[in-house]
Design a protein around this motif. Sequence first.
Motif, PDB file in Angstrom:
ATOM      1  N   GLY A  87       9.157   2.630  -6.027  1.00 34.05           N
ATOM      2  CA  GLY A  87      10.444   1.952  -5.904  1.00 34.05           C
ATOM      3  C   GLY A  87      11.639   2.852  -6.100  1.00 34.05           C
ATOM      4  O   GLY A  87      12.760   2.376  -6.206  1.00 34.05           O
ATOM      5  N   ALA A  88      11.432   4.171  -6.137  1.00 36.15           N
ATOM      6  CA  ALA A  88      12.530   5.112  -6.339  1.00 36.15           C
ATOM      7  C   ALA A  88      13.182   5.471  -5.007  1.00 36.15           C
ATOM      8  O   ALA A  88      12.595   5.318  -3.937  1.00 36.15           O
ATOM      9  N   CYS A  89      14.408   5.961  -5.100  1.00 37.34           N
ATOM     10  CA  CYS A  89      15.162   6.386  -3.924  1.00 37.34           C
ATOM     11  C   CYS A  89      14.461   7.575  -3.267  1.00 37.34           C
ATOM     12  O   CYS A  89      14.054   8.513  -3.953  1.00 37.34           O
ATOM     13  N   PRO A  90      14.323   7.598  -1.935  1.00 38.03           N
ATOM     14  CA  PRO A  90      13.634   8.703  -1.289  1.00 38.03           C
ATOM     15  C   PRO A  90      14.410  10.022  -1.313  1.00 38.03           C
ATOM     16  O   PRO A  90      13.812  11.083  -1.207  1.00 38.03           O
ATOM     17  N   SER A  91      15.727   9.982  -1.493  1.00 40.51           N
ATOM     18  CA  SER A  91      16.475  11.236  -1.464  1.00 40.51           C
ATOM     19  C   SER A  91      16.757  11.812  -2.848  1.00 40.51           C
ATOM     20  O   SER A  91      16.654  13.020  -3.053  1.00 40.51           O
ATOM     21  N   CYS A  92      17.105  10.959  -3.822  1.00 39.69           N
ATOM     22  CA  CYS A  92      17.458  11.497  -5.143  1.00 39.69           C
ATOM     23  C   CYS A  92      16.436  11.167  -6.221  1.00 39.69           C
ATOM     24  O   CYS A  92      16.460  11.763  -7.291  1.00 39.69           O
ATOM     25  N   GLY A  93      15.564  10.214  -5.989  1.00 36.90           N
ATOM     26  CA  GLY A  93      14.532   9.868  -6.953  1.00 36.90           C
ATOM     27  C   GLY A  93      14.948   8.860  -8.008  1.00 36.90           C
ATOM     28  O   GLY A  93      14.142   8.480  -8.848  1.00 36.90           O
ATOM     29  N   ALA A  94      16.202   8.411  -8.002  1.00 40.51           N
ATOM     30  CA  ALA A  94      16.658   7.416  -8.973  1.00 40.51           C
ATOM     31  C   ALA A  94      16.140   6.035  -8.579  1.00 40.51           C
ATOM     32  O   ALA A  94      15.912   5.751  -7.403  1.00 40.51           O
ATOM     33  N   VAL A  95      15.936   5.185  -9.559  1.00 39.63           N
ATOM     34  CA  VAL A  95      15.520   3.809  -9.270  1.00 39.63           C
ATOM     35  C   VAL A  95      16.781   3.013  -8.989  1.00 39.63           C
ATOM     36  O   VAL A  95      17.621   2.838  -9.871  1.00 39.63           O
ATOM     37  N   PRO A  96      16.962   2.526  -7.765  1.00 39.66           N
ATOM     38  CA  PRO A  96      18.213   1.855  -7.402  1.00 39.66           C
ATOM     39  C   PRO A  96      18.291   0.439  -7.948  1.00 39.66           C
ATOM     40  O   PRO A  96      17.287  -0.180  -8.285  1.00 39.66           O
TER      41      PRO A  96
END
Length: 88
Positions: free
Chosen positions: A20-29
């Motif tokens: 479920g993390a962002c594909p570009s930055c890795g943060a959980v949106p």
Amino acid sequence: MPWCEPCARYWAPSAMRADGACPSCGAVPAQAEASGRPRRGTITGDTLDLRSLARSGEPGSERVPGHFTLLMVLLVAYLGWRVVDLFV
């Protein structure tokens, strides 16, 4: 649609990583339901249930809008006039 604050963009649920993390930055949106309320859990392509999203609207939201009905009535009247004009 998940909103990633560091990237400042929305992501499609199918574009998210498996966790479920962002594909570009890795943060959980931040995530929300279709109604705008916060959603628990992560949205991924596997956990997305389109039928429940379609049912989650407010009561009466499945009705046809009035302007669409008016448009259809005017279209039928116009086409009816064109048929009458064809034979007159």
